[in-house]
Design a protein around this motif. Structure first.
Motif, PDB file in Angstrom:
ATOM      1  N   ALA A 184      21.835   7.045  10.907  1.00 43.99           N
ATOM      2  CA  ALA A 184      20.425   5.887  11.515  1.00 43.99           C
ATOM      3  C   ALA A 184      18.827   5.957  11.396  1.00 43.99           C
ATOM      4  O   ALA A 184      18.545   5.315  12.011  1.00 43.99           O
ATOM      5  CB  ALA A 184      20.821   5.460  13.097  1.00 43.99           C
ATOM      6  N   TYR A 185      18.188   7.401  11.002  1.00 46.33           N
ATOM      7  CA  TYR A 185      17.298   7.586  10.718  1.00 46.33           C
ATOM      8  C   TYR A 185      16.659   6.479   9.736  1.00 46.33           C
ATOM      9  O   TYR A 185      15.439   6.590   9.956  1.00 46.33           O
ATOM     10  CB  TYR A 185      16.757   8.915  10.498  1.00 46.33           C
ATOM     11  N   TRP A 186      17.314   5.752   8.784  1.00 45.56           N
ATOM     12  CA  TRP A 186      17.129   4.654   7.212  1.00 45.56           C
ATOM     13  C   TRP A 186      15.977   4.004   8.389  1.00 45.56           C
ATOM     14  O   TRP A 186      15.286   3.161   8.149  1.00 45.56           O
ATOM     15  CB  TRP A 186      17.329   4.402   7.079  1.00 45.56           C
ATOM     16  N   VAL A 187      16.718   3.710   9.388  1.00 42.83           N
ATOM     17  CA  VAL A 187      15.772   2.144  10.683  1.00 42.83           C
ATOM     18  C   VAL A 187      14.481   2.475  10.310  1.00 42.83           C
ATOM     19  O   VAL A 187      13.769   1.589  10.428  1.00 42.83           O
ATOM     20  CB  VAL A 187      16.873   2.004  11.983  1.00 42.83           C
ATOM     21  N   PRO A 188      14.218   3.829  11.422  1.00 41.89           N
ATOM     22  CA  PRO A 188      12.641   3.439  11.322  1.00 41.89           C
ATOM     23  C   PRO A 188      11.821   4.155  10.298  1.00 41.89           C
ATOM     24  O   PRO A 188      10.385   3.705  10.123  1.00 41.89           O
ATOM     25  CB  PRO A 188      13.133   5.046  12.543  1.00 41.89           C
ATOM     26  N   VAL A 207       8.841   1.940   8.800  1.00 45.42           N
ATOM     27  CA  VAL A 207       6.939   2.554   9.042  1.00 45.42           C
ATOM     28  C   VAL A 207       6.902   2.354   7.088  1.00 45.42           C
ATOM     29  O   VAL A 207       5.486   2.178   7.186  1.00 45.42           O
ATOM     30  CB  VAL A 207       7.960   4.113   8.947  1.00 45.42           C
ATOM     31  N   PHE A 208       7.324   2.535   6.475  1.00 45.19           N
ATOM     32  CA  PHE A 208       7.315   2.086   4.784  1.00 45.19           C
ATOM     33  C   PHE A 208       7.236   0.589   5.134  1.00 45.19           C
ATOM     34  O   PHE A 208       5.859   0.553   4.182  1.00 45.19           O
ATOM     35  CB  PHE A 208       8.466   2.544   4.074  1.00 45.19           C
ATOM     36  N   VAL A 209       7.370  -0.683   5.896  1.00 47.94           N
ATOM     37  CA  VAL A 209       7.735  -1.720   5.627  1.00 47.94           C
ATOM     38  C   VAL A 209       6.224  -1.767   6.216  1.00 47.94           C
ATOM     39  O   VAL A 209       4.960  -2.817   5.805  1.00 47.94           O
ATOM     40  CB  VAL A 209       8.245  -2.409   6.414  1.00 47.94           C
ATOM     41  N   LEU A 210       5.352  -1.459   7.818  1.00 52.39           N
ATOM     42  CA  LEU A 210       4.494  -1.863   8.496  1.00 52.39           C
ATOM     43  C   LEU A 210       3.132  -1.285   7.633  1.00 52.39           C
ATOM     44  O   LEU A 210       2.649  -1.987   7.373  1.00 52.39           O
ATOM     45  CB  LEU A 210       4.839  -1.446   9.316  1.00 52.39           C
ATOM     46  N   SER A 252       6.124  -9.176   2.608  1.00 51.19           N
ATOM     47  CA  SER A 252       6.273  -9.231   0.642  1.00 51.19           C
ATOM     48  C   SER A 252       6.966  -8.284   0.811  1.00 51.19           C
ATOM     49  O   SER A 252       8.068  -7.723  -0.008  1.00 51.19           O
ATOM     50  CB  SER A 252       5.325  -9.886   0.380  1.00 51.19           C
ATOM     51  N   ARG A 253       6.165  -7.481   1.674  1.00 51.28           N
ATOM     52  CA  ARG A 253       6.754  -5.985   1.435  1.00 51.28           C
ATOM     53  C   ARG A 253       8.334  -5.207   2.110  1.00 51.28           C
ATOM     54  O   ARG A 253       8.750  -4.810   1.709  1.00 51.28           O
ATOM     55  CB  ARG A 253       5.822  -4.968   1.940  1.00 51.28           C
ATOM     56  N   ALA A 254       8.636  -6.323   2.667  1.00 51.66           N
ATOM     57  CA  ALA A 254       9.788  -6.339   3.859  1.00 51.66           C
ATOM     58  C   ALA A 254      11.102  -7.070   2.698  1.00 51.66           C
ATOM     59  O   ALA A 254      12.138  -6.418   2.222  1.00 51.66           O
ATOM     60  CB  ALA A 254      10.049  -6.963   5.567  1.00 51.66           C
ATOM     61  N   LEU A 255      10.862  -8.196   2.401  1.00 49.72           N
ATOM     62  CA  LEU A 255      11.388  -8.605   1.189  1.00 49.72           C
ATOM     63  C   LEU A 255      11.797  -7.899  -0.153  1.00 49.72           C
ATOM     64  O   LEU A 255      12.339  -8.192  -0.595  1.00 49.72           O
ATOM     65  CB  LEU A 255      11.031 -10.116   0.434  1.00 49.72           C
ATOM     66  N   LEU A 256      10.442  -7.585  -0.648  1.00 51.13           N
ATOM     67  CA  LEU A 256      10.283  -6.098  -1.928  1.00 51.13           C
ATOM     68  C   LEU A 256      11.130  -4.815  -1.422  1.00 51.13           C
ATOM     69  O   LEU A 256      11.897  -4.451  -2.612  1.00 51.13           O
ATOM     70  CB  LEU A 256       8.778  -5.714  -2.008  1.00 51.13           C
ATOM     71  N   ALA A 280      14.447  -5.746   8.937  1.00 49.23           N
ATOM     72  CA  ALA A 280      14.527  -6.899   9.813  1.00 49.23           C
ATOM     73  C   ALA A 280      13.309  -6.740  11.120  1.00 49.23           C
ATOM     74  O   ALA A 280      12.845  -7.679  11.806  1.00 49.23           O
ATOM     75  CB  ALA A 280      15.727  -7.631  10.133  1.00 49.23           C
ATOM     76  N   LEU A 281      14.285  -5.522  11.656  1.00 49.69           N
ATOM     77  CA  LEU A 281      12.482  -5.191  12.673  1.00 49.69           C
ATOM     78  C   LEU A 281      11.247  -4.658  12.448  1.00 49.69           C
ATOM     79  O   LEU A 281      10.250  -5.718  13.004  1.00 49.69           O
ATOM     80  CB  LEU A 281      13.053  -3.849  13.244  1.00 49.69           C
ATOM     81  N   ALA A 282      10.730  -4.566  11.357  1.00 50.90           N
ATOM     82  CA  ALA A 282       9.209  -5.027  10.795  1.00 50.90           C
ATOM     83  C   ALA A 282       9.028  -6.299  10.782  1.00 50.90           C
ATOM     84  O   ALA A 282       7.898  -6.860  10.867  1.00 50.90           O
ATOM     85  CB  ALA A 282       9.576  -3.730   9.322  1.00 50.90           C
TER      86      ALA A 282
END
Length: 150
Positions: A6-10, A14-17, A26-30, A112-114
């Motif tokens: 589940a560490y892929w969620v945080p 981090v990468f999206v924010l 746009s970064r979340a969609l990409l 989604a969280l980001a």
């Protein structure tokens, strides 16, 4: 999360924010699209290449594509690195497509969280560079200060 990785969620959050919150949407969609494309490539490798050492030349080829695709943008970079990460993870545990499903689910949850935190709730997150004043634009030519400031 109901599974170990589940560490892929945080990590995704981090990468999206990132430090600049201006392009979270746009970064979340990409990120989601790039992860999906990369996972499809990894699943194709799982179907075509025997597990273990035969995957190493494929990893070398995918690794060589990283700098090329990274120059094309964030979505391409994500699509390039995702199969590398999944194949490297699979070399140790041989979970294959089950691991791909977990990674996709975690990435979508992280995106989604980001979006919720970094785009919908964060004040000013939707402001783009176009809305921000450009330094020096419209100021006119520099003039000497003749009056006290204040």
């Amino acid at each position: 999360m109901p599974y170990e990785r589940a560490y892929w969620v945080p990590v995704t959050v981090v990468f999206v924010l990132k430090p600049d919150l201006g392009s979270v949407f746009s970064r979340a969609l990409l990120r989601a699209a790039g992860t999906a494309a990369g996972l499809l490539a990894a699943v194709a490798v799982f179907a075509a290449v025997p597990r273990g050492w035969p995957e190493v030349p494929v990893l070398m080829l995918l690794g060589a594509l990283l700098p090329v695709l990274s120059r094309r943008g964030y979505g391409f970079q994500t699509a390039a690195i995702t199969p590398v990460i999944l194949l490297l993870s699979d070399l140790g545990n041989l979970e294959g497509t089950e691991l791909a499903g977990q990674l996709m689910a975690d990435s979508l949850i992280g995106c989604a969280l980001a979006l919720i935190v970094g785009h919908a709730l964060w004040p000013g997150a939707r402001r783009t560079a176009r809305n921000a004043p450009a330094a020096g634009v419209g100021v006119g030519p520099a003039r000497p200060v003749t009056e006290p400031i204040g």
